[in-house]
Write a protein that holds these residues in place. Structure first.
Motif, PDB file in Angstrom:
ATOM      1  N   SER A   1      36.194  30.383  53.449  1.00 32.03           N
ATOM      2  CA  SER A   1      36.356  31.745  53.947  1.00 32.03           C
ATOM      3  C   SER A   1      35.336  32.029  55.064  1.00 32.03           C
ATOM      4  CB  SER A   1      36.174  32.722  52.781  1.00 32.03           C
ATOM      5  OG  SER A   1      36.007  34.034  53.244  1.00 32.03           O
TER       6      SER A   1
ATOM      7  N   THR B   1      38.605  36.806  50.975  1.00 34.21           N
ATOM      8  CA  THR B   1      39.783  36.165  51.554  1.00 34.21           C
ATOM      9  C   THR B   1      40.982  37.100  51.431  1.00 34.21           C
ATOM     10  OG1 THR B   1      38.901  34.092  50.669  1.00 34.21           O
ATOM     11  CG2 THR B   1      41.161  34.046  51.481  1.00 34.21           C
TER      12      THR B   1
ATOM     13  N   ALA C   1      39.972  36.749  45.360  1.00 38.38           N
ATOM     14  CA  ALA C   1      40.223  37.157  46.746  1.00 38.38           C
ATOM     15  C   ALA C   1      39.122  38.103  47.207  1.00 38.38           C
ATOM     16  CB  ALA C   1      41.598  37.823  46.860  1.00 38.38           C
TER      17      ALA C   1
ATOM     18  N   GLU D   1      50.894  39.274  48.232  1.00 38.15           N
ATOM     19  CA  GLU D   1      51.536  39.180  46.917  1.00 38.15           C
ATOM     20  C   GLU D   1      53.019  39.506  47.018  1.00 38.15           C
ATOM     21  OE1 GLU D   1      49.734  41.274  43.622  1.00 38.15           O
ATOM     22  OE2 GLU D   1      51.270  40.536  42.258  1.00 38.15           O
TER      23      GLU D   1
ATOM     24  N   ASN E   1      44.629  42.277  49.165  1.00 38.22           N
ATOM     25  CA  ASN E   1      43.234  42.262  49.634  1.00 38.22           C
ATOM     26  C   ASN E   1      43.224  41.954  51.132  1.00 38.22           C
ATOM     27  OD1 ASN E   1      40.354  42.435  49.110  1.00 38.22           O
ATOM     28  ND2 ASN E   1      40.310  40.275  49.699  1.00 38.22           N
TER      29      ASN E   1
ATOM     30  N   ARG F   1      49.284  35.274  46.180  1.00 39.79           N
ATOM     31  CA  ARG F   1      49.247  35.451  44.724  1.00 39.79           C
ATOM     32  C   ARG F   1      50.664  35.504  44.153  1.00 39.79           C
ATOM     33  NH1 ARG F   1      48.381  40.606  40.858  1.00 39.79           N
ATOM     34  NH2 ARG F   1      47.543  39.518  39.063  1.00 39.79           N
TER      35      ARG F   1
ATOM     36  N   LEU G   1      45.207  33.677  50.776  1.00 41.44           N
ATOM     37  CA  LEU G   1      45.648  33.433  49.401  1.00 41.44           C
ATOM     38  C   LEU G   1      47.013  34.091  49.201  1.00 41.44           C
ATOM     39  CD1 LEU G   1      42.276  34.121  47.533  1.00 41.44           C
ATOM     40  CD2 LEU G   1      43.459  31.908  47.675  1.00 41.44           C
TER      41      LEU G   1
ATOM     42  N   SER H   1      43.674  36.744  39.455  1.00 43.79           N
ATOM     43  CA  SER H   1      43.108  35.994  40.583  1.00 43.79           C
ATOM     44  C   SER H   1      42.743  36.890  41.770  1.00 43.79           C
ATOM     45  CB  SER H   1      44.070  34.892  41.021  1.00 43.79           C
ATOM     46  OG  SER H   1      45.264  35.458  41.470  1.00 43.79           O
ATOM     47  N   ARG H   2      43.121  38.162  41.715  1.00 42.21           N
ATOM     48  CA  ARG H   2      42.717  39.062  42.808  1.00 42.21           C
ATOM     49  C   ARG H   2      41.197  39.178  42.904  1.00 42.21           C
ATOM     50  NH1 ARG H   2      46.167  44.315  41.511  1.00 42.21           N
ATOM     51  NH2 ARG H   2      45.409  43.750  39.439  1.00 42.21           N
TER      52      ARG H   2
ATOM     53  N   MET I   1      44.673  38.392  50.704  1.00 45.01           N
ATOM     54  CA  MET I   1      45.639  37.927  49.699  1.00 45.01           C
ATOM     55  C   MET I   1      46.955  38.673  49.851  1.00 45.01           C
ATOM     56  SD  MET I   1      45.202  37.966  45.552  1.00 45.01           S
ATOM     57  CE  MET I   1      44.842  36.285  45.071  1.00 45.01           C
TER      58      MET I   1
ATOM     59  N   HIS J   1      46.281  29.946  38.116  1.00 43.79           N
ATOM     60  CA  HIS J   1      45.103  30.826  38.218  1.00 43.79           C
ATOM     61  C   HIS J   1      43.797  30.126  37.849  1.00 43.79           C
ATOM     62  CE1 HIS J   1      46.134  30.811  34.097  1.00 43.79           C
ATOM     63  NE2 HIS J   1      45.790  32.031  33.745  1.00 43.79           N
TER      64      HIS J   1
END
Lengths: 590, 191
Positions: A90, A126, A121, A130, A263, A158, A156, A117-118, A128, A76
């Motif tokens: 991005s 960007t 995003a 998960e 995201n 996560r 991304l 780290s969201r 994301m 992270h």
């Protein structure tokens, strides 16, 4: 279909292989490291350790621009370092697909903070994904490339400690050889100057709208966002680890909206789900991203009023918050001493710290195994912020407090951390006529993350010989005229050198050089021996903080130092601490 | 079936990960859904470490909470006491008699509790203690204490012993097969 039990990180590597990825560049960081280590097993993929996450991201993005499917992984806090290229990548978008994995560490098993780290995003606009287990690690990684190329954006991925470091079953598929796409010069797309970036920002906003629509529709058909209806009194919205904890705790006593894409978040899907359950509970580790979105779209939910923003969750966290049954158990009736991690027996960092002890120094610390020296009994660190901050932080501290302070202050930084982002701090000191003393703890490896090669040790990610950064020459080249090398097991010699360098009113670099005791190439000596006639039980040796050294009471009531022969590697640092010569070499080298 | 939960606890560097790897492999071959959760990074450096092994028809969470473990395999006495609350009442605690002082004890800031095993035997659990380190040395190297403990645990897993032997044979480095199988036998016959 063939199945295998894989670590989440190993499954991401498998997903990269299956998606036809050809370029991977990463910097190690727990809990993300094993992704790239597993990638090295696939000959079809070029892999490398980069000096830091910014470089890794830029290498991967360059490869994507060049038409390859590419990847980079980081922890992270590494994404903070790579945030600069991320935010503009991005805007530019990709040619070949690109996925960047970022591994969060709720509970801080091996990290200096607990950031979510969201936020990156959302801020970088960007998409994301998960995953919640290894099967999804593989599947979402592959899917990431489809989405990346279709929507023209880096993706991304996560992860978190309990996904990255948990093994579960993965279905294996064949590699999809997508090859490398053509590259065509396109200045309006690939060169971000104000005129081009204004147009790019328009495309980014439209892309977010398109992907939000995707989250509501196709993401459901593709099994990224899924709905499971059971008892409808409670409807739980969750992603990743929080989903598996929720399902473990509540089973069929609740209904679930599991979000595989965090995201952008869906709107209609959440509204539909909410309309079919009596009460909506959002369960998410760390920050209230999903909850905030629900409030924004007018869906009433309970989230952080039931669940903490701190630490890791588990099924017990969910059960307690939702008043589910809890298990009965026995407890030990006495206080149990904590067992914090410690520097290993034979660790070269111990020698260096022991040499510095008693000199009354301000020690500006950094990130790595040697951060463990902050703890008692060594207690040899005053600050630790982020990768590289020891050097620049020391410069600031000394500028603020003056030259006399600089004679009582050092920075300590590992070889890999120095390469990562210590070099710029060193240049800052030289360029600005600083007078700080920096100690590089060169143990020839990136240690804490589990032994990765780095640009200073002369070996590539696959262990092949390559050029090594010459730390002495580098320091001289940036303007440090005082550069000396010490052996941290030579306590007296190290002390004398540090004292001499501190007295100079100009910058000094001291390289404390000895390889990590856990390296297979390191030859150890026989365990040291306690001479019972000489040991007076004064406990001075315990101040070196070695796990192989403790004290026991004998029948006559006298205390005596004891050596754990299963741990001791005969480094002899403890012998330097004994004024009575009671710790003796253990005989012939093994 | 309900999910079975096994906790493997010890001190970083004791080799707890090999035991969980062998278990994961065994339960996968038997067709179960499996989750094994490990600790990497900073905690591995001589800290208290735990590995969670779960298997059943469908396993969601990778971790085991207080009162949920069917079996705890502990490589060290103090860790047995620390993780006791994670055992179900009536569950099996397999504990090595090995003691490793943590830093607060080495420094004299805390005391290592006395007679841990006899105190644990008074609890509503089934305690099996064995000197895994001595048995491992007898097998050939102190490093295979993990396999000795696995051998002791197999008695309570209800899975054919020969299957474990095959798994060990196919997992450990070829040079170490004989020593590991000897360690397994010594652990299996220890109680």
């Amino acid at each position: 279909m063939k199945k295998a039990l894989m670590l989440g990180n190993e499954a991401v590597a498998r997903g990269l292989y299956e998606a036809g990825v050809t370029v991977v560049s990463s910097y190690p960081g727990t809990p993300s490291t094993e992704i790239t280590e597993h990638v090295t097993k696939y000959d079809e993929i070029y892999s490398e350790w980069a000096p830091n996450e910014k470089v890794a991201f830029e290498v991967a993005f360059g490869a994507a621009t060049g038409g390859a499917r590419s990847f980079c992984a980081m922890k992270h806090v590494g994404l903070n370092v790579a945030a600069d290229p991320l935010y503009t990548a991005s805007y530019i978008g990709v040619n070949g697909g690109m996925v960047c994995a970022v591994a969060d560490d709720p509970g801080m098993h091996s990290s200096q903070n607990e950031q979510d780290s969201r936020h990156h995003a959302i801020a970088s606009k960007t998409p994301m994904l998960e995953p919640s287990d290894s099967a999804e690690c593989s599947r979402f990684t592959s899917l990431g490339y489809e989405l990346s190329e279709r929507f023209g954006t880096p993706i991304l991925l996560r992860l978190s400690t309990r996904v990255s470091h948990a093994r579960s079953l993965v279905e294996l598929a064949d590699r999809n050889e997508v090859g490398v796409k053509d590259y065509k010069k396109d200045v309006m797309k690939n060169v971000m100057m104000p005129a081009m970036a204004r147009g790019a920002h328009v495309r980014v906003e439209q892309r977010l709208l398109d992907m939000a629509k995707f989250a509501d529709t196709e993401a459901v058909e593709l099994g990224i966002n899924t709905v499971e209806y059971n008892d409808t009194k409670i409807g739980i919205i969750a992603a990743g680890t929080s989903f598996v904890y929720a399902h473990e705790a509540m089973g069929e006593k609740a209904s679930y909206l599991k979000l595989g894409m965090v995201n952008p978040l869906p709107t209609q899907l959440i509204k539909d789900f909410a309309s079919k359950v009596d009460e909506v509970i959002v369960i998410e580790e760390l920050d209230d991203i999903i909850e905030t979105h629900c409030i924004k779209i007018g869906v009433k939910v309970k989230g952080k009023e039931l669940f903490s923003r701190l630490g890791e969750f588990s099924q017990a966290t969910v059960s307690a918050a939702l008043k589910n049954d809890s298990a009965d158990f026995e407890s030990f009736d006495e206080e149990i001493p904590a067992r914090p991690p410690v520097l290993c027996a034979g660790c070269p960092h111990r020698g260096l710290y022991y040499a510095l002890k008693g000199m009354g120094l301000y020690v500006s610390g950094d990130i790595g195994c040697y951060t463990l020296g902050a703890q008692a009994p060594l207690s040899m660190m005053d600050s630790c912020v982020c990768m590289g901050a020891s050097i620049s932080g020391l410069h600031g501290f000394n500028v603020a407090r003056g030259k006399e302070q600089a004679k009582k202050s050092v920075a300590v930084i590992g070889d890999s951390t120095f390469i990562h982002s210590g070099i710029t701090g060193l240049i800052d000191i030289a360029y600005n006529k600083g007078f700080s003393t920096v100690i590089v703890l060169d143990n020839s490896i990136t240690g804490m993350t589990g032994h990765q090669n780095n640009p200073a040790n002369g070996l590539t990610i696959k262990g092949d010989p390559t050029v090594a950064v010459n730390l002495e020459a580098l320091a001289k080249a940036v303007g440090f005229s005082n550069v000396v090398v010490v052996d941290p097991f030579d306590i007296e010699g190290t002390k004398a050198t540090v004292k001499a360098e501190l007295q100079k009113e100009e910058p000094s670099l001291i390289i404390s050089r000895r390889p990590c005791a856990l390296l297979k190439s390191v030859k150890h000596s026989a365990p040291v021996k306690i001479n019972a006639d000489k040991c007076i039980g004064c406990k001075a040796c315990l101040n070196v903080g070695c796990p192989a050294l403790s004290q026991t009471k004998r029948e006559n009531g006298k205390s005596l130092a004891v050596i754990d022969n299963t741990q001791c590697v005969g480094c002899g640092v403890c012998a330097s601490a004994c004024k009575f010569g009671a710790i003796e070499k253990g005989g012939n080298d093994l | 079936m309900t999910t079975k939960n096994i906790l493997i606890v010890g001190v970083g560097g004791q080799g707890t990960l090999l035991a969980s790897k062998l278990m994961g492999k065994c339960f996968t071959e038997l067709g179960y859904d499996v989750k094994v959760s490990e600790v990497h990074g900073m905690s591995q450096r001589g800290g208290s470490v735990v590995t969670y092994v779960r298997y059943g028809e469908k396993v969601y969470s990778p971790v085991i909470e207080k009162g949920e473990a069917d079996i705890i395999i502990s490589f060290e006495q103090l860790e047995s006491a620390r993780w006791l609350p994670y055992l179900k009442k009536g569950g099996v605690l397999i504990s090595s008699t090995q003691k490793i002082d943590p830093m607060p004890v080495i420094m004299g800031k805390a005391a290592y509790p006395e007679d841990i095993l006899s105190k644990l035997s008074e609890k509503d659990i089934r305690l099996v203690s064995l000197d895994a380190l001595s048995l491992a040395i007898k097998a050939g190297t102190p490093k295979c204490a993990n396999i000795v403990l696995l051998g002791a645990a197999v008695q309570f897993l209800g899975i054919d012993k020969e299957m474990w032997v095959d798994i060990i044979r196919s997992t450990v480095p070829p040079k170490t097969i004989d020593i590991n199988l000897k360690a397994f036998e010594l652990g299996y016959n220890a109680n």
